[in-house]
Design a protein around this motif. Structure first.
Motif, mmCIF file in Angstrom:
data_model
loop_
_atom_site.group_PDB
_atom_site.id
_atom_site.type_symbol
_atom_site.label_atom_id
_atom_site.label_comp_id
_atom_site.label_asym_id
_atom_site.label_seq_id
_atom_site.Cartn_x
_atom_site.Cartn_y
_atom_site.Cartn_z
ATOM 1 N N LEU A 75 0.923 -1.343 0.012
ATOM 2 C CA LEU A 75 0.021 0.114 0.066
ATOM 3 C C LEU A 75 0.665 1.241 0.115
ATOM 4 C CD1 LEU A 75 -2.803 -1.040 2.345
ATOM 5 C CD2 LEU A 75 -2.983 -0.790 0.063
ATOM 6 N N LEU A 76 2.010 1.231 0.484
ATOM 7 C CA LEU A 76 2.934 2.326 0.701
ATOM 8 C C LEU A 76 3.469 2.720 -0.721
ATOM 9 C CD1 LEU A 76 4.762 4.317 2.465
ATOM 10 C CD2 LEU A 76 6.205 2.891 2.579
ATOM 11 N N MET A 77 3.666 1.572 -1.326
ATOM 12 C CA MET A 77 4.145 1.692 -2.676
ATOM 13 C C MET A 77 3.297 2.277 -3.706
ATOM 14 S SD MET A 77 7.451 0.793 -3.070
ATOM 15 C CE MET A 77 7.909 0.805 -1.180
ATOM 16 N N PHE A 78 1.907 2.040 -3.671
ATOM 17 C CA PHE A 78 0.723 2.714 -4.273
ATOM 18 C C PHE A 78 0.848 3.998 -4.165
ATOM 19 C CE2 PHE A 78 -3.842 4.010 -4.299
ATOM 20 C CZ PHE A 78 -3.884 4.146 -5.629
ATOM 21 N N ALA A 131 3.075 6.069 -2.911
ATOM 22 C CA ALA A 131 4.274 6.714 -3.201
ATOM 23 C C ALA A 131 4.107 6.892 -4.500
ATOM 24 C CB ALA A 131 5.560 5.834 -2.868
ATOM 25 N N SER A 132 3.654 6.052 -5.453
ATOM 26 C CA SER A 132 3.387 6.171 -6.856
ATOM 27 C C SER A 132 2.408 7.415 -7.092
ATOM 28 C CB SER A 132 2.703 5.031 -7.310
ATOM 29 O OG SER A 132 3.624 3.748 -7.348
ATOM 30 N N ILE A 133 1.367 7.662 -6.317
ATOM 31 C CA ILE A 133 0.552 8.838 -6.355
ATOM 32 C C ILE A 133 1.219 10.088 -6.099
ATOM 33 C CG2 ILE A 133 -1.510 10.013 -5.393
ATOM 34 C CD1 ILE A 133 -1.976 7.394 -7.587
ATOM 35 N N ILE A 134 1.955 10.098 -4.942
ATOM 36 C CA ILE A 134 2.684 11.201 -4.800
ATOM 37 C C ILE A 134 3.804 11.697 -5.711
ATOM 38 C CG2 ILE A 134 4.298 12.156 -2.712
ATOM 39 C CD1 ILE A 134 2.625 10.689 -0.855
ATOM 40 N N THR A 156 8.548 1.414 -11.654
ATOM 41 C CA THR A 156 9.519 0.617 -10.759
ATOM 42 C C THR A 156 8.669 0.427 -9.335
ATOM 43 O OG1 THR A 156 11.335 1.543 -11.486
ATOM 44 C CG2 THR A 156 11.605 0.567 -9.350
ATOM 45 N N LEU A 157 8.207 1.579 -8.762
ATOM 46 C CA LEU A 157 7.272 1.476 -7.535
ATOM 47 C C LEU A 157 6.171 0.622 -7.691
ATOM 48 C CD1 LEU A 157 7.133 5.330 -6.587
ATOM 49 C CD2 LEU A 157 8.371 3.573 -5.483
ATOM 50 N N SER A 158 5.525 0.526 -8.931
ATOM 51 C CA SER A 158 4.412 -0.249 -9.014
ATOM 52 C C SER A 158 4.817 -1.863 -9.088
ATOM 53 C CB SER A 158 3.663 -0.001 -10.360
ATOM 54 O OG SER A 158 2.751 -0.904 -10.842
ATOM 55 N N ILE A 159 5.793 -2.115 -9.737
ATOM 56 C CA ILE A 159 6.277 -3.474 -9.622
ATOM 57 C C ILE A 159 6.879 -4.194 -8.339
ATOM 58 C CG2 ILE A 159 8.351 -4.978 -10.432
ATOM 59 C CD1 ILE A 159 8.180 -3.541 -13.178
ATOM 60 N N PHE A 160 7.277 -3.224 -7.599
ATOM 61 C CA PHE A 160 7.841 -3.325 -6.339
ATOM 62 C C PHE A 160 6.321 -3.550 -5.504
ATOM 63 C CE2 PHE A 160 12.205 -1.359 -6.459
ATOM 64 C CZ PHE A 160 12.944 -2.482 -6.536
ATOM 65 N N GLY A 161 5.507 -2.864 -5.695
ATOM 66 C CA GLY A 161 4.295 -2.804 -4.722
ATOM 67 C C GLY A 161 3.599 -4.432 -5.183
ATOM 68 N N ILE A 162 3.622 -4.780 -6.487
ATOM 69 C CA ILE A 162 2.887 -6.014 -6.895
ATOM 70 C C ILE A 162 3.804 -6.987 -6.057
ATOM 71 C CG2 ILE A 162 2.441 -7.410 -8.537
ATOM 72 C CD1 ILE A 162 1.752 -5.130 -10.367
ATOM 73 N N GLY A 193 -2.368 -5.675 -4.966
ATOM 74 C CA GLY A 193 -2.342 -6.160 -6.339
ATOM 75 C C GLY A 193 -3.067 -5.436 -7.425
ATOM 76 N N VAL A 194 -4.357 -5.119 -7.039
ATOM 77 C CA VAL A 194 -5.167 -4.307 -8.142
ATOM 78 C C VAL A 194 -4.643 -2.998 -7.960
ATOM 79 C CG1 VAL A 194 -7.585 -3.540 -7.975
ATOM 80 C CG2 VAL A 194 -7.136 -6.009 -7.565
ATOM 81 N N LEU A 195 -4.447 -2.279 -6.847
ATOM 82 C CA LEU A 195 -4.045 -0.736 -6.891
ATOM 83 C C LEU A 195 -2.738 -0.619 -7.555
ATOM 84 C CD1 LEU A 195 -4.839 0.322 -3.372
ATOM 85 C CD2 LEU A 195 -6.082 0.668 -5.410
ATOM 86 N N ASN A 196 -1.776 -1.398 -7.393
ATOM 87 C CA ASN A 196 -0.493 -1.359 -8.154
ATOM 88 C C ASN A 196 -0.403 -1.693 -9.633
ATOM 89 O OD1 ASN A 196 1.682 -0.225 -6.022
ATOM 90 N ND2 ASN A 196 0.820 -2.008 -4.815
ATOM 91 N N ALA A 197 -1.488 -2.596 -9.767
ATOM 92 C CA ALA A 197 -1.511 -3.036 -11.240
ATOM 93 C C ALA A 197 -2.262 -1.936 -11.967
ATOM 94 C CB ALA A 197 -2.500 -4.409 -11.388
ATOM 95 N N SER A 198 -3.108 -1.249 -11.345
ATOM 96 C CA SER A 198 -3.796 -0.113 -11.908
ATOM 97 C C SER A 198 -2.893 1.085 -12.354
ATOM 98 C CB SER A 198 -4.901 0.543 -11.147
ATOM 99 O OG SER A 198 -4.461 1.143 -10.071
#
Length: 81
Positions: A9-12, A14-17, A38-44, A60-65
């Motif tokens: 969730l933190l990676m998601f 961080a991606s938004i920020i 990179t942030l998304s792949i780490f989140g998945i 998985g769904v949030l980072n895949a989006s």
């Protein structure tokens, strides 16, 4: 939720920020694609490592989006030149 679920969730977030910080007309699109991807792949990966059902699905769904958004950015860069 264990630490990998929280990290997912933190990676998601961080991606938004990072998207909000990197946007603008003078954005280097390649750097934005690399950072968000990179942030998304780490989140998945963290979602898979959490080994609990709810954090794995939500993370998985949030980072895949985010990864899908990065794909569309990459596609737009290829079309736009």
């Amino acid at each position: 939720m264990n630490k990998f679920g929280w990290l997912s969730l933190l990676m998601f977030f961080a991606s938004i920020i990072s998207f909000l910080l990197l946007r603008g007309p003078d954005l280097n699109l390649v750097i934005g694609i690399i950072v968000l991807g990179t942030l998304s792949i780490f989140g998945i990966v963290f979602a898979i490592l959490s080994k609990k059902l709810l954090p794995a699905i939500v993370g998985g769904v949030l980072n895949a989006s985010v990864l899908l958004f990065v794909f569309f950015l990459l596609l737009a860069k290829g079309i736009g030149g």
